[in-house]
Design an enzyme around this catalytic site. Structure first.
Site, PDB file in Angstrom:
ATOM      1  N   LYS A 123      23.509 -14.921  30.423  1.00  0.00           N
ATOM      2  CA  LYS A 123      23.289 -13.506  30.774  1.00  0.00           C
ATOM      3  C   LYS A 123      21.892 -13.282  31.356  1.00  0.00           C
ATOM      4  CE  LYS A 123      27.120 -11.410  29.155  1.00  0.00           C
ATOM      5  NZ  LYS A 123      27.949 -10.308  29.494  1.00  0.00           N
ATOM      6  N   LYS A 219      33.344 -17.481  38.715  1.00  0.00           N
ATOM      7  CA  LYS A 219      34.505 -16.842  38.119  1.00  0.00           C
ATOM      8  C   LYS A 219      34.620 -15.380  38.556  1.00  0.00           C
ATOM      9  CE  LYS A 219      33.167 -14.826  33.718  1.00  0.00           C
ATOM     10  NZ  LYS A 219      34.029 -13.673  33.549  1.00  0.00           N
ATOM     11  N   LYS A 222      33.908  -8.681  36.185  1.00  0.00           N
ATOM     12  CA  LYS A 222      33.803  -7.231  36.335  1.00  0.00           C
ATOM     13  C   LYS A 222      32.445  -6.835  36.851  1.00  0.00           C
ATOM     14  CE  LYS A 222      35.315  -6.753  32.118  1.00  0.00           C
ATOM     15  NZ  LYS A 222      35.353  -6.219  30.763  1.00  0.00           N
TER      16      LYS A 222
HETATM   17  P1  ATP Z   1      31.538  -9.200  32.466  1.00  0.00           P
HETATM   18  O1  ATP Z   1      31.207  -9.632  33.876  1.00  0.00           O
HETATM   19  O2  ATP Z   1      31.110  -7.798  32.154  1.00  0.00           O
HETATM   20  O3  ATP Z   1      31.164 -10.213  31.401  1.00  0.00           O
HETATM   21  P2  ATP Z   1      34.184 -10.242  32.411  1.00  0.00           P
HETATM   22  O4  ATP Z   1      35.008 -10.093  33.627  1.00  0.00           O
HETATM   23  O5  ATP Z   1      33.564 -11.575  32.141  1.00  0.00           O
HETATM   24  O6  ATP Z   1      33.119  -9.097  32.458  1.00  0.00           O
HETATM   25  P3  ATP Z   1      34.745  -9.834  29.588  1.00  0.00           P
HETATM   26  O7  ATP Z   1      34.879  -8.458  29.042  1.00  0.00           O
HETATM   27  O8  ATP Z   1      33.469 -10.596  29.360  1.00  0.00           O
HETATM   28  O9  ATP Z   1      35.047  -9.779  31.161  1.00  0.00           O
HETATM   29  O10 ATP Z   1      35.947 -10.723  29.073  1.00  0.00           O
HETATM   30  C1  ATP Z   1      37.182 -10.206  28.627  1.00  0.00           C
HETATM   31  C2  ATP Z   1      38.177 -11.346  28.491  1.00  0.00           C
HETATM   32  O11 ATP Z   1      38.579 -11.806  29.788  1.00  0.00           O
HETATM   33  C3  ATP Z   1      37.646 -12.578  27.748  1.00  0.00           C
HETATM   34  O12 ATP Z   1      38.677 -13.074  26.901  1.00  0.00           O
HETATM   35  C4  ATP Z   1      37.364 -13.572  28.857  1.00  0.00           C
HETATM   36  O13 ATP Z   1      37.490 -14.930  28.405  1.00  0.00           O
HETATM   37  C5  ATP Z   1      38.435 -13.227  29.893  1.00  0.00           C
HETATM   38  N1  ATP Z   1      38.005 -13.515  31.263  1.00  0.00           N
HETATM   39  C6  ATP Z   1      36.916 -12.993  31.884  1.00  0.00           C
HETATM   40  N2  ATP Z   1      36.822 -13.408  33.156  1.00  0.00           N
HETATM   41  C7  ATP Z   1      37.887 -14.247  33.360  1.00  0.00           C
HETATM   42  C8  ATP Z   1      38.350 -15.012  34.486  1.00  0.00           C
HETATM   43  N3  ATP Z   1      37.718 -14.995  35.647  1.00  0.00           N
HETATM   44  N4  ATP Z   1      39.485 -15.760  34.336  1.00  0.00           N
HETATM   45  C9  ATP Z   1      40.144 -15.779  33.150  1.00  0.00           C
HETATM   46  N5  ATP Z   1      39.765 -15.081  32.053  1.00  0.00           N
HETATM   47  C10 ATP Z   1      38.649 -14.315  32.149  1.00  0.00           C
HETATM   48 MG    MG Z   2      32.157 -11.986  30.509  1.00  0.00          MG
END
Ligand code: ATP
Ligand code: MG
Length: 356
Positions: A123, A219, A222
């Site tokens: 982070k 990856k 969000k």
């Molecule tokens: P941020 O960028 O705010 O961390 P994020 O997209 O990584 O957002 P999270 O809220 O951290 O989302 O994760 C929610 C769930 O989605 C977790 O179980 C995480 O493992 C899964 N996840 C996040 N990104 C991916 C991805 N690109 N592919 C598959 N699973 C994902």
């Molecule tokens: Mg995340």
């Protein structure tokens, strides 16, 4: 009975990666708890939390935070979750025991162990080998981000959780939770001699990470500033087609699967496989479609995504209308259901510590 706990941060409307990597499994647990078999025998309980206390590690204007929380809750309802049967959907901040248990757990959590976790490093964009006393790290690292895994342990342990569905990146946090729970159990017992905490198991969601449509070696996330990098679960069919058409691939003519040399195309094949859940390998999918043009492949993938997401978008838009009663009711219902379960577990913890 099994108890499932899982959380998602209110950092934006979930994307296809979140859906395939997490939310679709949540929905499966929810649906399975209504099957005839579940109601007669091994019923599960499932707690799905929007972890808005965890999201405080990032600073945001109040109005934006409010909007993101609302969108996140509406997203979970739109994919078909609901406070009914044995499912509870709630905001973490509505159950004060999360923060209270975190403090209690902080008294057995080792700072050495926490400093070896990789999430705070990623982070802060620090290399994984950064140590806690490196000047750069201590200058910017806030206690909340550093102790994040302790709050996560509290989230899990408060519900007598047995199963935690997680992505690979979260495995070390579940292992940390198991360690904390064992340390506590070794000297805390309930009145009847039972250990206080249930030791949870991680269930790793199968499947590779879904990668960004713009930078296919990163990856899908969000928090990526470019919305074209991800398919939101509430994108319209036209938006989905446009984003797929603009997805970064390469100029080779044949379709083949090779994540190393062709990350863009391989990600599209990967998405197709996971969205349709067809029992073929990515290599087989590539071979079966090798003569498609890149445009043809992209159209095939868009169609599959549009079909899988179905009516999530109209349901979300309905829930987001001002004063939508279903949204308000579900939020209140989730809070009271979660409070009652967490309250019972927390009260055992207090008793076993002699602070009730
Ligand atoms: P941020 O960028 O705010 O961390 P994020 O997209 O990584 O957002 P999270 O809220 O951290 O989302 O994760 C929610 C769930 O989605 C977790 O179980 C995480 O493992 C899964 N996840 C996040 N990104 C991916 C991805 N690109 N592919 C598959 N699973 C994902
Ligand atoms: Mg995340």
């Amino acid at each position: 009975p099994q108890v499932v706990f899982s959380g998602i941060q209110p950092t934006g409307v979930p994307h296809l990666g979140n859906y395939i990597g997490a939310l679709r499994q949540w929905k499966n647990y929810h649906d399975a708890s209504f099957s005839v078999e579940a109601t007669t025998r091994h019923s599960t309980e499932q707690y799905f939390s929007i972890v808005d206390l965890h999201a405080l590690t990032a600073s945001l204007p109040k109005e934006q935070r409010k909007q993101l929380r609302k969108e996140s809750f509406a997203s979970l309802l739109a994919i078909g979750l609901k406070n009914t049967g044995t499912t509870t959907v709630f905001f973490q901040s509505h159950v004060s025991h999360h923060s209270e248990l975190m403090w209690i757990l902080s008294n057995v959590a080792s700072t050495g162990y926490l400093s070896r976790m990789t999430q705070w490093k990623s982070k802060l964009n620090l290399p994984d080998e950064t140590s806690l006393d490196a000047d750069e790290a201590t200058a910017v690292l806030k206690l909340g981000l550093f102790s994040y895994p302790v709050l996560q342990a509290a989230d899990i342990l408060l519900y007598d959780t047995t199963l935690v569905p997680v992505g690979h990146d979260q495995l070390q946090h579940v292992e940390f939770t198991r360690n904390l729970a064992r340390s506590f159990n070794s000297y805390l017992t309930e009145a009847d001699g039972k250990p206080v905490f249930t030791i949870p198991e991680a269930v790793v969601v199968p499947g590779k990470r879904i990668m960004s449509l713009r930078k296919p070696t990163q990856k899908m996330s969000k928090s990526d500033t470019d919305p074209r990098s991800r398919i939101s679960i509430i994108d319209s069919p036209e938006e989905i087609r446009q984003k797929l058409r603009a997805a970064v691939t390469d100029s080779l003519t044949e379709i083949s699967y090779d994540p190393e040399t062709r990350p863009g195309v391989s990600n599209l094949i990967e998405i197709y496989k996971h969205v349709t859940e067809i029992p073929a390998s990515c290599h087989e999918i590539a071979r079966d479609n090798q003569n498609l043009s890149m445009k043809g492949l992209k159209d095939m993938v868009s169609t599959a995504i549009i079909k899988e997401l179905g009516d999530i978008r109209p349901r979300f838009l309905q829930l987001m209308k001002q004063d939508n009663e279903i949204l308000t009711e579900e939020i209140a219902l989730g809070a009271s259901r979660a409070q009652s379960k967490a309250g019972a577990v927390f009260s055992n913890v207090q008793k076993s510590l002699g602070i009730s």
